[in-house]
Write a protein that holds these residues in place. Structure first.
Motif, PDB file in Angstrom:
ATOM      1  N   GLN A   1      42.775  57.013  66.993  1.00  0.00           N
ATOM      2  CA  GLN A   1      44.060  58.555  66.673  1.00  0.00           C
ATOM      3  C   GLN A   1      43.088  59.790  66.957  1.00  0.00           C
ATOM      4  N   GLY A   2      41.539  59.852  66.387  1.00  0.00           N
ATOM      5  CA  GLY A   2      40.647  61.374  67.408  1.00  0.00           C
ATOM      6  C   GLY A   2      40.463  61.234  68.536  1.00  0.00           C
ATOM      7  N   GLU A   3      39.929  60.599  69.219  1.00  0.00           N
ATOM      8  CA  GLU A   3      40.277  59.929  70.579  1.00  0.00           C
ATOM      9  C   GLU A   3      41.280  60.298  71.785  1.00  0.00           C
ATOM     10  N   VAL A   4      42.830  60.247  70.724  1.00  0.00           N
ATOM     11  CA  VAL A   4      44.113  59.720  71.947  1.00  0.00           C
ATOM     12  C   VAL A   4      44.270  61.830  71.714  1.00  0.00           C
ATOM     13  N   ALA A   5      43.974  62.289  70.346  1.00  0.00           N
ATOM     14  CA  ALA A   5      44.266  64.139  70.246  1.00  0.00           C
ATOM     15  C   ALA A   5      43.113  64.626  71.084  1.00  0.00           C
ATOM     16  N   PHE A   6      42.193  64.079  70.967  1.00  0.00           N
ATOM     17  CA  PHE A   6      40.882  64.822  72.183  1.00  0.00           C
ATOM     18  C   PHE A   6      41.523  64.641  73.180  1.00  0.00           C
ATOM     19  N   ARG A   7      41.978  63.062  74.014  1.00  0.00           N
ATOM     20  CA  ARG A   7      42.661  63.270  75.920  1.00  0.00           C
ATOM     21  C   ARG A   7      43.074  64.483  75.304  1.00  0.00           C
ATOM     22  N   PHE A   8      44.407  64.498  74.380  1.00  0.00           N
ATOM     23  CA  PHE A   8      45.604  66.001  74.748  1.00  0.00           C
ATOM     24  C   PHE A   8      45.142  66.457  74.728  1.00  0.00           C
ATOM     25  N   ARG A   9      44.162  66.955  73.998  1.00  0.00           N
ATOM     26  CA  ARG A   9      43.768  68.749  73.882  1.00  0.00           C
ATOM     27  C   ARG A   9      43.030  68.834  75.299  1.00  0.00           C
ATOM     28  N   SER A  10      41.876  67.881  75.779  1.00  0.00           N
ATOM     29  CA  SER A  10      40.748  67.865  76.942  1.00  0.00           C
ATOM     30  C   SER A  10      42.542  68.062  78.395  1.00  0.00           C
TER      31      SER A  10
END
Length: 615
Positions: free
Chosen positions: A373-382
């Motif tokens: 979940q945290g990795e997907v959120a990170f990709r969206f932010r990036s």
């Protein structure tokens, strides 16, 4: 003396040639003569002269000129095929090449090795082994563990201890002890353990799969994963035999393993038996050099000898779940690639629908700290962080009155993410464990498709997107993405990618973030915008290729020394920005908006509540 292996009507014949000046036509006639000689009815021919045929290589299926000399046209010990004119193909005939491998003529033997210890193999490593990127070797630690495990088996045989599968029968014969005087017999100068023949029978008796053979990549994965399990040192296989199996893998000699027939509850007994069958010189095998041929010929063509099984080694080769697990590993790698790209496509959709990045704030995902979940959120932010990759689209609606986005946008991160010196008869071969894990994988992939389809609906629905209905001008005259939305069940991510890029057209001249503009440019390099209705299937197929095509393939003789195995073009253009964002540790931006709530803003706006006496 040169020798050639010739395929005639499903049979393989070894044809020696004393004179290299003989022609290809002579080789074909000699092979047909031998074929006729071995048939009680002469194969239906009165004489060799009545047979009209063509000759072709098994490798690459290239046709040969019958007048060329053998020394010019063929290499020593090459595999060729006689194609008899007018033959009706038998339904059980095995062609010289498996389906879809015409590019194997360009195959080059890999130079790099992966060292297996039984514990460190990853799904990506396994798929790379299937693709032919690496050969296999054992680590020194694995060799010691295998030797130690084998010593236990040898002591059992020497001490005549009753142990299932070693000194007893199999299955219903588990309580049948093999008499000591039948464990081995003398023949000539060699002692030949009858247990070897019993292991052979074990392999042959369950060799009952059906269907087309596994494609070479999947058969290599199956064999590589079995080698990895044996490298753990718990199965009792000898180091000598295991190294022979590794040599078979490194030569890309692949047994005929039918696609169907796995038991599950008893592991992959049938597929693994087929796999072992070729290694003991029985049944059919395939290699890039030979095509399909009798296993003994394929092994001989690569300088290999059939494996001679020792006590317990039959069980060691056929007990396990490597068919289920190897195909599952491929599914995991493919699903991971799709999931990564689904994040990119969803980010593009969120931009078109004028969504907010607040749902991807690190503090939110720290409360529920699932790694995926945290990795997907990170990709969206990036991809969406407008302070780092300025987005004119994001700035155009920063001060709107929306409070939050739909689940399909803001919930993307949440929705996608022998040691004791004894033998033990257990059930680790059972296939239910990997099957359950793969059921969860199927559920996860289904969720990716379902949420993507819902985002397409929002893009096409003018009341939700504030864009023209079905993303086309002059609705009614044109249908736009109406039918494509109905087709989305089959090619959902490709259609969402096209729909999001079409939505961008209606927001121009505003631009999105730099990485998403790169994705847009990639799509527009193969699909032009929709001005009016046109045949959409080629566009969907072009977008689909952007999502699934890999940058390189071993079928073209190329080997991956970089990136991830399933790295497609969409991921290729966006991933550098994601990794740059990760490496530079850029502070997270938290833009304000009229609908954003915080305690600080609440205190600034608050006024003293009047006392009752002041009312």
């Amino acid at each position: 003396m040169p020798r050639y292996t010739v395929h005639v009507r499903g049979e393989w014949l070894a044809v020696p040639c004393r004179d290299a000046q003989c022609t290809v036509g002579w080789l074909g006639r000699e092979a047909v003569r031998r074929y006729i000689k071995n048939k009680p009815d002469n194969g239906g021919f009165a004489s060799v002269d009545d047979v009209h045929f063509l000759m072709r290589r098994c490798k690459g299926l290239g046709l040969l000129d019958n007048e060329d000399t053998l020394e010019v046209a063929l290499e020593d010990n090459e595999f060729v095929e006689v194609v008899i004119e007018g033959d009706a193909m038998s339904p059980d005939f095995i062609p010289s090449q498996p389906e879809g491998v015409y590019l194997y003529s360009k195959y080059r033997e890999p130079e790099k090795y992966i060292a297996l210890d039984g514990d460190s193999l990853t799904t990506e490593d396994l798929v790379n082994l299937g693709k032919g990127c690496y050969k296999i070797k054992l680590t020194p630690t694995a060799e010691k563990k295998v030797q130690k495990s084998r010593e236990v088996i040898d002591s059992i045989v020497k001490e005549k201890t009753v142990v299932y599968g070693i000194t007893t029968g199999f299955g219903k014969f588990a309580r049948t002890v093999i008499p000591v005087n039948k464990l081995q017999t003398r023949g000539g100068k060699n002692q030949i353990p009858l247990t070897v023949l019993r292991r052979l029978d074990a392999v042959l008796s369950v060799e009952e799969g059906v269907g087309k053979p596994l494609i070479p990549e999947r058969c290599r994965m199956l064999l590589a994963l079995r080698i990895n399990v044996l490298a753990k040192g718990y199965s009792g296989i000898s180091l000598e035999t295991l190294k022979q199996v590794i040599e078979v893998f490194n030569a890309s000699c692949l047994s005929y393993v039918p696609e169907k027939g796995t038991v599950g509850a008893s592991g992959d007994l049938a597929p693994l038996s087929h796999l072992a069958l070729g290694m003991i010189g029985e049944g059919k095998m395939w290699s890039p050099k030979s095509g399909w041929a009798d296993a003994k010929y394929v092994l001989e063509a690569h300088g290999l000898k059939p494996v001679v099984l020792k006590p317990k080694e039959g069980l060691a080769l056929i007990n396990g779940t490597q068919m289920i697990t190897s195909l599952g590993c491929e599914a995991v790698e493919r699903a991971s690639a799709i999931a990564r790209q689904a994040d990119i496509v969803a980010a593009l959709t969120l931009e078109v629908l004028k969504g907010t990045t607040k749902a991807f704030d690190t503090d939110i995902h720290a409360v529920r700290p699932h790694r995926g979940q945290g990795e997907v959120a990170f990709r969206f932010r990036s991809l969406l962080d407008s302070d780092h990759h300025p987005s004119e689209i994001a700035e155009s609606h920063r001060f709107c009155d929306r409070v939050q986005d739909a689940y399909t946008l803001r919930c993307c991160p949440q929705m996608v993410y022998a040691s004791r010196g004894e033998t033990i008869s257990g059930g680790n071969f059972h296939g239910e464990y990997p099957a359950k894990a793969l059921d969860y994988l199927a559920i996860g992939v289904h969720e990716l498709a379902a949420i993507s389809e819902r985002r397409i609906e929002r893009l096409c629905n003018p009341s939700l997107s504030e864009l023209p209905a079905f993303l086309v001008a002059e609705g009614g005259l044109n249908s736009g993405f109406m039918i494509a939305h109905c087709t989305a069940a089959a090619l959902v991510l490709a259609i969402e990618l096209l729909a999001a890029c079409q939505g961008i057209e209606f927001l121009r001249p505003l631009r999105t973030t730099t990485p998403l503009e790169k994705v847009y440019d990639l799509v527009r390099s193969v699909v032009r915008p929709w001005i009016k209705d046109r045949f959409m299937a080629p566009d969907i197929e072009a977008a689909h290729r952007l999502l699934v095509e890999q940058k390189a393939s071993w079928l073209l003789g190329l080997f991956l020394s970089f990136g991830t195995l399933w790295e497609s073009k969409v991921w290729e253009v966006a991933s550098p920005y994601i990794e740059k964002y990760r490496m530079e540790h850029i502070p997270e931006s938290r833009p304000v908006s009229p609908t954003a709530f915080s305690l600080v803003s609440l205190h600034k706006k608050s006024t003293k509540i009047p006392e009752s006496g002041d009312l």
